[in-house]
Structure formats: C-alpha cells, structure tokens
Enzyme design. Structure first.
Site, PDB file in Angstrom:
ATOM      1  N   GLU A  42      38.562  33.760  41.662  1.00 33.73           N
ATOM      2  CA  GLU A  42      39.072  33.389  40.336  1.00 33.73           C
ATOM      3  C   GLU A  42      40.588  33.513  40.324  1.00 33.73           C
ATOM      4  O   GLU A  42      41.134  34.525  40.776  1.00 33.73           O
ATOM      5  CB  GLU A  42      38.483  34.313  39.261  1.00 33.73           C
ATOM      6  CG  GLU A  42      39.103  34.122  37.878  1.00 33.73           C
ATOM      7  CD  GLU A  42      38.866  35.309  36.945  1.00 33.73           C
ATOM      8  OE1 GLU A  42      39.709  35.538  36.049  1.00 33.73           O
ATOM      9  OE2 GLU A  42      37.844  36.010  37.115  1.00 33.73           O
ATOM     10  N   THR A  72      40.965  33.908  32.426  1.00 29.39           N
ATOM     11  CA  THR A  72      41.748  34.092  31.194  1.00 29.39           C
ATOM     12  C   THR A  72      41.819  32.791  30.408  1.00 29.39           C
ATOM     13  O   THR A  72      42.874  32.390  29.917  1.00 29.39           O
ATOM     14  CB  THR A  72      43.157  34.647  31.500  1.00 29.39           C
ATOM     15  OG1 THR A  72      43.079  35.649  32.514  1.00 29.39           O
ATOM     16  CG2 THR A  72      43.757  35.296  30.250  1.00 29.39           C
ATOM     17  N   LYS A 132      30.357  38.563  31.882  1.00 28.99           N
ATOM     18  CA  LYS A 132      31.359  39.452  32.464  1.00 28.99           C
ATOM     19  C   LYS A 132      31.423  40.741  31.652  1.00 28.99           C
ATOM     20  O   LYS A 132      31.816  40.728  30.487  1.00 28.99           O
ATOM     21  CB  LYS A 132      32.710  38.729  32.449  1.00 28.99           C
ATOM     22  CG  LYS A 132      33.941  39.574  32.703  1.00 28.99           C
ATOM     23  CD  LYS A 132      35.158  38.667  32.609  1.00 28.99           C
ATOM     24  CE  LYS A 132      36.453  39.442  32.506  1.00 28.99           C
ATOM     25  NZ  LYS A 132      37.625  38.536  32.452  1.00 28.99           N
ATOM     26  N   GLY A 161      39.112  47.281  36.326  1.00 30.89           N
ATOM     27  CA  GLY A 161      39.152  48.638  36.865  1.00 30.89           C
ATOM     28  C   GLY A 161      38.184  48.875  38.003  1.00 30.89           C
ATOM     29  O   GLY A 161      37.873  50.019  38.331  1.00 30.89           O
ATOM     30  N   GLY A 181      40.440  43.031  42.655  1.00 31.78           N
ATOM     31  CA  GLY A 181      41.727  42.362  42.751  1.00 31.78           C
ATOM     32  C   GLY A 181      42.626  43.004  43.780  1.00 31.78           C
ATOM     33  O   GLY A 181      42.739  42.550  44.911  1.00 31.78           O
ATOM     34  N   SER A 182      43.267  44.113  43.398  1.00 26.00           N
ATOM     35  CA  SER A 182      44.276  44.732  44.247  1.00 26.00           C
ATOM     36  C   SER A 182      43.734  45.231  45.579  1.00 26.00           C
ATOM     37  O   SER A 182      44.494  45.388  46.540  1.00 26.00           O
ATOM     38  CB  SER A 182      44.946  45.892  43.500  1.00 26.00           C
ATOM     39  OG  SER A 182      43.991  46.867  43.125  1.00 26.00           O
TER      40      SER A 182
END
Length: 207
Positions: A42, A72, A132, A161, A181-182
C-alpha cells in the site's frame, strides 16, 4: 483484472505500507517486500510526491503480476485519482460509505478502517468483509478476538503500531493479516518479516 483481498493475502498475511518515502525509496522498499514474499503493498496517497511513488510502484508491480493499493483515501475524488495512478485497491483510516461504494464501483476492493463494533457492523452491512483494525496497537490483540465472536465472517488487517515484536500476537488472536511499515527499513528485522510471511503455513502445520 479484478483484485480481491482473499487473493492478495492468500499467500502471505502481511501488507507493507510505504508512506511518504519518495518515489525511488518507495520502489526500493516495495522490491524488498516482494522479495520477502510480501505481495500486498500500500502506498498512502496524500501529496503529489506520493502520487509519483504510487504510479512508479504500481507500474513495476504490474510487470510482476502484482497489485498495489492506495492508502489514506478520504474522499470520492481520491478514488478516481488512485485508479488513474494504477492502484488496484483502496484503504481508508475510517469508514465512509460513499468512498467505499465509489471504490467498489471502480473495480477496486476497499479496506475501511474500523475501531468499534458499530463500525464493523456497518462495514459488514455494506458488504465489506475485509476490514482494517485501526489503530491496532491501541486496540490490542484482544480486540480482534472479541470482534470475531459476533462477526466470524469478517477478516481483519491489523494496522497501526504493528512491528515484528507484536505482529504475531495479532495473527494468533485471529487477524487475517498485519500491516507493517518501518520494519522494512531495518535490516535486522527482515528475517523476522520473512517468518511472518510464513506464519500461516507454520500455524497450519502445527495445528
């Protein structure tokens, strides 16, 4: 070709979210995700630079037979923009029936954000059986377990998170997928991400 979340998460219960990284870095991390077996990517669409990133990654994904989604998505106008950039599905932080309808009408499955039983119920009545769970870290794995009792046919993607430290807890609680993500930018976590990709088959083997 129509995409479905059943297909997107059929081989791996992990989604990569690549937010605000710029075109070249977004493509680099998308390639990393794909190499790990994370087939669902995404790209949140919030700026013109994000639009460049989405178009670049979507074009590369198409050559691999993969689908990239736009995240988003807040307005109906965002849906058409995402489609024009090559997105194959849309994701929102909340539940907006008009956005959901526009996305489905455009041939893109929609993943709405939910955080309460009321929102899960409303999304389900709209035919949105993939949802989600956001923000997942604040809701906790027990929320997934609790929602599955009255809504056993809803599949949740735990988002917000999520890291390699807590992702397995959400999958064990019944989440159908987790979004990271990170972690993709941390070489030390790549092996752990590969383990998450195999989580479903490992669990099925031990059952």
């Amino acid at each position: 070709m129509t995409t479905s979340f059943d297909d997107l998460f059929g081989e791996s219960p992990v989604m990569a979210i690549l937010r605000g990284l710029g075109p070249s870095r977004t493509l680099e991390l998308a390639e990393t995700a794909w190499s790990l077996g994370i087939l669902c990517v995404e790209v949140p669409l919030q700026t013109d630079r994000d639009a460049e990133s989405l178009a670049l990654v979507a074009a590369r994904a198409a050559t691999r037979g993969l689908a990239v989604g736009a995240g988003t998505i807040l307005d109906v106008s965002d849906v058409e923009r995402a489609r024009g950039l090559g997105a194959r599905f849309t994701v929102s932080p909340g539940l907006d029936p008009q956005v959901a309808a526009a996305s489905v009408h455009a041939g893109m499955p929609h993943l709405p954000g939910v955080a309460t039983g009321t929102e899960v119920h409303r999304a389900r009545r709209l035919g949105l059986l993939w949802q989600k769970a956001f923000p997942a870290a604040e809701l906790g794995p027990s929320w997934i377990r609790a929602m599955h009792a009255p809504f056993p046919d809803v599949s949740f993607v735990a988002t917000g998170g999520i890291s390699t430290a807590n992702a397995a807890h959400f999958l064990e609680a019944g989440a159908s997928a987790v979004a990271v993500g990170s972690a993709l930018e941390d070489d030390a976590q790549l092996g752990l991400l590969a383990d998450l990709v195999r989580f479903r088959s490992i669990g099925a083997t031990s059952a």
